[in-house]
Enzyme design. Structure first.
Site, PDB file in Angstrom:
ATOM      1  N   LYS A  52       0.844  -1.200   0.000  1.00 46.23           N
ATOM      2  CA  LYS A  52       0.000   0.000   0.000  1.00 46.23           C
ATOM      3  C   LYS A  52       0.883   1.254   0.000  1.00 46.23           C
ATOM      4  O   LYS A  52       0.639   2.215  -0.742  1.00 46.23           O
ATOM      5  CB  LYS A  52      -0.927   0.004   1.226  1.00 46.23           C
ATOM      6  N   GLN A  96      -4.378  -1.705   9.963  1.00 47.44           N
ATOM      7  CA  GLN A  96      -4.255  -3.033   9.351  1.00 47.44           C
ATOM      8  C   GLN A  96      -4.737  -4.121  10.322  1.00 47.44           C
ATOM      9  O   GLN A  96      -4.309  -4.164  11.471  1.00 47.44           O
ATOM     10  CB  GLN A  96      -2.793  -3.277   8.944  1.00 47.44           C
ATOM     11  N   ASP A 119     -11.040   2.682   4.643  1.00 42.66           N
ATOM     12  CA  ASP A 119     -11.333   1.251   4.542  1.00 42.66           C
ATOM     13  C   ASP A 119     -12.841   0.997   4.533  1.00 42.66           C
ATOM     14  O   ASP A 119     -13.280  -0.112   4.244  1.00 42.66           O
ATOM     15  CB  ASP A 119     -10.721   0.495   5.746  1.00 42.66           C
TER      16      ASP A 119
END
Ligand code: NAP
Length: 295
Positions: A52, A96, A119
């Site tokens: 990412k 994460q 997200d």
């Protein structure tokens, strides 16, 4: 049979975003800034986050990696989340998953400000998605929809069978596919571990979206000829002969299922790269929304 090439399409999307970022720079505007929070040293998470951050560099975004030790307390992580919420430099950020067991994942995700939740995991954003409102759609289902759109895969009136009901993949994609719009308007059946006769259902499916994380679960005798197959699964299978000591595989018995499919995603190179591209797209959206608010 057409391979739904997530790598190629994700590169196109990244190029489109890079062009927009270059224009932002030319206009003297602040470029999007994505932060990633990683707690501990889980191998797969390190790979995902690294990828990412590299993608951000490639398209001209600013990026910040906050890598915390495994022993980080929940209170320390919540403080970092608060700091990121308050930091005007950061347009969006991700925490994460999975987090270490001693940290309440839900509590942390709830603390992320919905305007920075690229997200799309916060209940506010998930709820807006379910209500068809403008929001951040979580990157994996968003990536699947975009792949179907860009390949003009017909979904209207089709029977889509989704396997897996997780909050980040199965459930949101089942909602999105049933909504009005392009790459949607499907009739959706959602399966999970308590579903009886999955094979009976997949044999009726025009589209199968497999998101359970069981290697080679979907076999050729479970799909009807001409079906569209989307394989979300990513499993590391130990293999001492492989350079890294493992190889990556999906939920679909690809070599056999591809012979019956009309469209199919490979693993790797299908949904995975699309997920990263859509996270970047959400970060660009976040920047644009913050800019619009500031006007
Ligand atoms: P998850 O939270 O573990 O959910 C798995 C789902 O599959 C659950 O709903 C579970 O049912 C169901 N399931 C498990 N075994 C089953 C079986 N034998 N028959 C029917 N249903 C079964 O997983 P996830 O986070 O959604 O991820 C799924 C897979 O996608 C994993 O391989 C993950 O690595 C991968 N993934 C890929 C991407 C990407 O970018 N490509 C992104 C996210 C995840 P119950 O609810 O009844 O337990």
């Amino acid at each position: 049979m057409v391979i739904l090439d997530g790598k190629k399409i994700s590169n196109q999307i990244k190029d489109e975003i890079a062009t927009e970022v270059a224009q932002m720079k030319e206009r003297g505007e602040k470029v999007p800034h994505l932060a990633a929070v990683l707690v501990g040293n889980d191998g797969a998470s390190l790979t995902y986050v690294g990828s990412k951050v590299r993608s951000c560099k490639r398209i001209g975004f600013e990026s910040t990696l906050k890598h915390l030790p495994e022993e980080t307390t929940e209170a320390e992580l919540l403080q970092l989340v608060k700091d990121l919420n308050d930091d005007p430099e950061i347009d969006g950020y991700i925490v994460q998953l999975p987090l270490p067991k001693h940290i309440d994942e839900q509590k942390v995700l709830m603390a992320v400000h919905p305007d920075k939740d690229v997200d799309g995991f916060h209940p506010t954003n998930f709820g807006k998605m379910a209500l068809d409102m403008e929001t951040f759609i979580s990157a994996t289902p968003y990536g699947i929809m975009e792949l179907l759109r860009r390949y003009d895969v017909e979904t209207e009136g089709k029977h889509a069978v989704v396997i897996g009901r997780s909050h980040i993949v199965g459930r949101p994609i089942s909602i999105l596919m049933s909504q009005k719009g392009k790459a949607a308007n499907a009739t959706v059946t959602l399966c999970h571990s308590r579903t009886k006769n999955i094979k009976e259902l997949t044999l009726q499916a025009d589209i199968v979206i497999s998101a359970l994380g069981v290697p080679h679960f979907l076999k050729a005798d479970m799909v009807k000829p001409g079906a569209v197959i989307i394989d979300v699964g990513i499993t590391r299978v130990e293999d001492k002969s492989a350079e890294k000591g493992y190889y990556i595989t999906g939920d679909v018995d690809y070599e056999n299922v591809r012979k019956k499919a009309s469209f199919i995603t490979p693993v790797p190179g299908g949904v995975g790269p699309m997920t990263i591209a859509m996270l970047l797209k959400n970060t660009l959206l976040a920047r644009e929304r913050h800019m619009a608010k500031a006007l």
